[in-house]
Design an enzyme around this catalytic site. Structure first.
Site, PDB file in Angstrom:
ATOM      1  N   ASP A 148      -1.912 -18.439   0.257  1.00 53.41           N
ATOM      2  CA  ASP A 148      -3.060 -19.172  -0.543  1.00 53.41           C
ATOM      3  C   ASP A 148      -3.658 -20.365   0.234  1.00 53.41           C
ATOM      4  O   ASP A 148      -4.971 -20.400   0.362  1.00 53.41           O
ATOM      5  CB  ASP A 148      -2.423 -19.663  -1.742  1.00 53.41           C
ATOM      6  CG  ASP A 148      -1.082 -20.455  -1.856  1.00 53.41           C
ATOM      7  OD1 ASP A 148      -0.460 -20.323  -0.544  1.00 53.41           O
ATOM      8  OD2 ASP A 148      -0.547 -20.991  -2.547  1.00 53.41           O
ATOM      9  N   ASP A 172     -11.874 -10.129   4.251  1.00 51.79           N
ATOM     10  CA  ASP A 172     -13.080 -10.184   3.477  1.00 51.79           C
ATOM     11  C   ASP A 172     -13.349 -11.743   3.266  1.00 51.79           C
ATOM     12  O   ASP A 172     -14.604 -12.101   3.531  1.00 51.79           O
ATOM     13  CB  ASP A 172     -13.083  -9.728   1.949  1.00 51.79           C
ATOM     14  CG  ASP A 172     -13.165  -8.378   1.808  1.00 51.79           C
ATOM     15  OD1 ASP A 172     -12.977  -7.642   2.658  1.00 51.79           O
ATOM     16  OD2 ASP A 172     -13.965  -7.767   0.818  1.00 51.79           O
ATOM     17  N   LYS A 211       4.015 -15.341   2.077  1.00 56.16           N
ATOM     18  CA  LYS A 211       4.302 -16.084   0.844  1.00 56.16           C
ATOM     19  C   LYS A 211       5.703 -16.213   0.757  1.00 56.16           C
ATOM     20  O   LYS A 211       6.456 -15.648  -0.242  1.00 56.16           O
ATOM     21  CB  LYS A 211       3.688 -15.112  -0.356  1.00 56.16           C
ATOM     22  CG  LYS A 211       3.641 -15.626  -1.651  1.00 56.16           C
ATOM     23  CD  LYS A 211       2.714 -17.009  -1.797  1.00 56.16           C
ATOM     24  CE  LYS A 211       2.841 -17.702  -3.236  1.00 56.16           C
ATOM     25  NZ  LYS A 211       1.898 -18.916  -3.204  1.00 56.16           N
ATOM     26  N   ASP A 269      -6.004  -7.590   4.055  1.00 49.57           N
ATOM     27  CA  ASP A 269      -7.101  -7.026   3.442  1.00 49.57           C
ATOM     28  C   ASP A 269      -7.814  -7.973   2.825  1.00 49.57           C
ATOM     29  O   ASP A 269      -9.022  -7.978   3.036  1.00 49.57           O
ATOM     30  CB  ASP A 269      -6.600  -5.937   2.477  1.00 49.57           C
ATOM     31  CG  ASP A 269      -7.903  -5.467   1.716  1.00 49.57           C
ATOM     32  OD1 ASP A 269      -8.774  -4.936   2.314  1.00 49.57           O
ATOM     33  OD2 ASP A 269      -7.754  -5.473   0.333  1.00 49.57           O
ATOM     34  N   TYR A 329       0.694  -1.315   0.077  1.00 45.53           N
ATOM     35  CA  TYR A 329       0.129  -0.088   0.082  1.00 45.53           C
ATOM     36  C   TYR A 329       0.861   1.284   0.059  1.00 45.53           C
ATOM     37  O   TYR A 329       0.482   2.437  -0.394  1.00 45.53           O
ATOM     38  CB  TYR A 329      -1.039  -0.001   1.246  1.00 45.53           C
ATOM     39  CG  TYR A 329      -2.240  -0.706   1.062  1.00 45.53           C
ATOM     40  CD1 TYR A 329      -2.204  -2.248   0.722  1.00 45.53           C
ATOM     41  CD2 TYR A 329      -3.409  -0.147   1.432  1.00 45.53           C
ATOM     42  CE1 TYR A 329      -3.301  -2.786   0.785  1.00 45.53           C
ATOM     43  CE2 TYR A 329      -4.547  -0.858   1.310  1.00 45.53           C
ATOM     44  CZ  TYR A 329      -4.472  -2.259   0.927  1.00 45.53           C
ATOM     45  OH  TYR A 329      -5.736  -2.845   0.945  1.00 45.53           O
TER      46      TYR A 329
HETATM   47  C1  IPM Z   1     -10.244  -2.037   4.115  1.00 47.48           C
HETATM   48  C2  IPM Z   1     -10.572  -1.386   2.851  1.00 47.48           C
HETATM   49  C3  IPM Z   1      -9.493  -0.308   2.440  1.00 47.48           C
HETATM   50  C4  IPM Z   1      -8.219  -1.161   2.623  1.00 47.48           C
HETATM   51  C5  IPM Z   1      -9.658   0.327   1.413  1.00 47.48           C
HETATM   52  C6  IPM Z   1     -11.098   1.286   1.488  1.00 47.48           C
HETATM   53  C7  IPM Z   1      -8.590   1.488   1.195  1.00 47.48           C
HETATM   54  O1  IPM Z   1     -10.730  -2.289   1.930  1.00 47.48           O
HETATM   55  O2  IPM Z   1     -10.182  -1.535   5.300  1.00 47.48           O
HETATM   56  O3  IPM Z   1     -10.174  -3.354   4.229  1.00 47.48           O
HETATM   57  O4  IPM Z   1      -7.776  -1.791   1.721  1.00 47.48           O
HETATM   58  O5  IPM Z   1      -7.487  -0.975   3.430  1.00 47.48           O
HETATM   59 MN    MN Z   2     -10.613  -4.337   2.708  1.00 42.59          MN
END
Ligand code: IPM
Ligand code: MN
Length: 350
Positions: free
Chosen positions: A219, A247, A187, A243, A141
């Site tokens: 992975d 999810d 990784k 990140d 990032y």
């Molecule tokens: C998260 C989000 C952020 C990230 C975005 C909105 C920049 O996806 O907090 O997971 O990638 O960190």
């Molecule tokens: Mn995210």
């Protein structure tokens, strides 16, 4: 206690979930006798529209004055074609960096009332209780060099010893009060930066002989999270991997709308639900506010040390889930509740 909190509702559903979370904060203040000193600022797309930049100087000053910041969400479709530095997301990334909140704690748990909300089989998700410790101010990032031109696009995943050490200490300290297991995700079969990460994690782990350390390739970690999530206690990983894996955590929790997070450094705390701005449902009072409300609980715990209050909020979330008064993302049997109704229900359950 006087709680000085900055609100940055941001974009899309950020406004709605933040309003519901504030409702709960007020209920906590009332019940436990704390005063709230709330301020509000601009971040993300709305800040670009109003001031020309996603993280205005005034917002930075407000962050520094507050004890803690609660962020809603950032991101708007009209910026989809803009370069990274001019997108709403750059505001959030700038704020994380300025506040130096290097450790992002993302608890992932399956609430008993929500086992049916996950698309995975009940016996797989039941009893999941893990926390992802995502490094938040380094890696891909922020790495230099970065850029793109007609024929080339590039980013750099880079970590210093200090960056890996400090987030590793955070993960191991958390594990001490949990089931005493850390899984470090990397990784290292391909990337030097991951080999370095693993080496430093092993060094730091020597300070915590009571904690069991394990390494997993990213992975495989993604697969293990949906195959057997109960094996995880604390998962430590770098920014981009964290990140993505968080999810996946949304699937275990029933919906990404459930996930809270705390971004911590030496000084300030930033609290941000894991979900995005969800432009497809923005402005419809449909979004799940429990990620934002859970982030309030995290704020009470980590910035203010108010454990009783934090537990009360989490218990209230549990009660509301049991009652079935939940938003559409959790696939309720009856009519879905609105964002506002869920906020009110949590406040009432307090
Ligand atoms: C998260 C989000 C952020 C990230 C975005 C909105 C920049 O996806 O907090 O997971 O990638 O960190
Ligand atoms: Mn995210």
């Amino acid at each position: 206690m006087n709680l000085k909190i900055l609100l940055l509702p941001g974009d899309g559903i950020g406004t709605e979930v933040t309003a519901a979370a504030v409702e709960v904060l007020k209920a906590v203040g009332k019940k436990f006798g704390h005063t709230l000193e709330l301020s509000e600022g601009l971040l993300g797309g709305i800040a670009i529209h109003k001031t020309g930049t996603p993280f205005p100087k005034e917002t930075e000053e407000l962050c520094q004055k507050a004890d803690a910041t609660l962020m809603g969400a950032v991101g708007l479709p009209e910026f989809d074609a803009a370069p990274p530095s001019q997108r709403p997301e750059a505001g959030l990334l700038g704020m994380r960096r300025v506040l130096d909140v290097f450790a992002n704690l993302r608890p992932v748990r399956t609430w008993p009332a929500l086992v049916d909300s996950s698309p995975l089989k009940n016996h797989v998700v039941e009893g999941t209780d893990m926390i992802i410790v995502r490094e938040l101010t380094g890696g891909l990032y922020y790495g230099q060099p970065r850029g793109m031109d007609e024929n080339h696009g590039f980013n750099t995943m880079s970590y210093t010893r200090k960056e890996v050490e400090r987030v590793t200490h955070t993960a191991f300290k958390l594990a001490r009060n949990r089931r005493k297991r850390v899984t470090s995700v990397d990784k290292s079969n391909v990337l030097e930066v991951s080999q370095f990460w693993r080496k430093i994690v092993i060094e730091v782990a020597k300070n915590y002989p009571e904690i069991q350390l394990e390494h997993m390739l990213v992975d495989n970690a993604a697969m293990q999270m949906v195959l057997n999530p109960r094996q995880f206690d604390v998962m430590l990983t770098e920014n981009t991997f964290g990140d993505i894996l968080s999810d996946v955590g949304g699937i275990l929790a029933g919906s990404i709308g459930m996930l809270p997070s705390a971004s911590l450094g030496e000084k300030k705390g930033l609290y941000e639900p894991v979900h995005g701005s969800a432009p497809d449902i923005a402005g419809q009072n449909k979004a799940n506010p429990l990620g934002a409300i859970g982030s309030v609980a995290a704020m009470l715990e980590y910035t203010f040390g108010l454990m009783k209050e934090a537990n009360a909020v989490n218990d209230a979330i549990g009660k509301v889930l049991e009652s079935g008064k939940v938003t559409a993302d959790l696939r309720p049997k009856g009519k879905p509740a609105t964002t506002t109704e869920v906020g009110q229900a949590v406040s009432a359950a307090l």
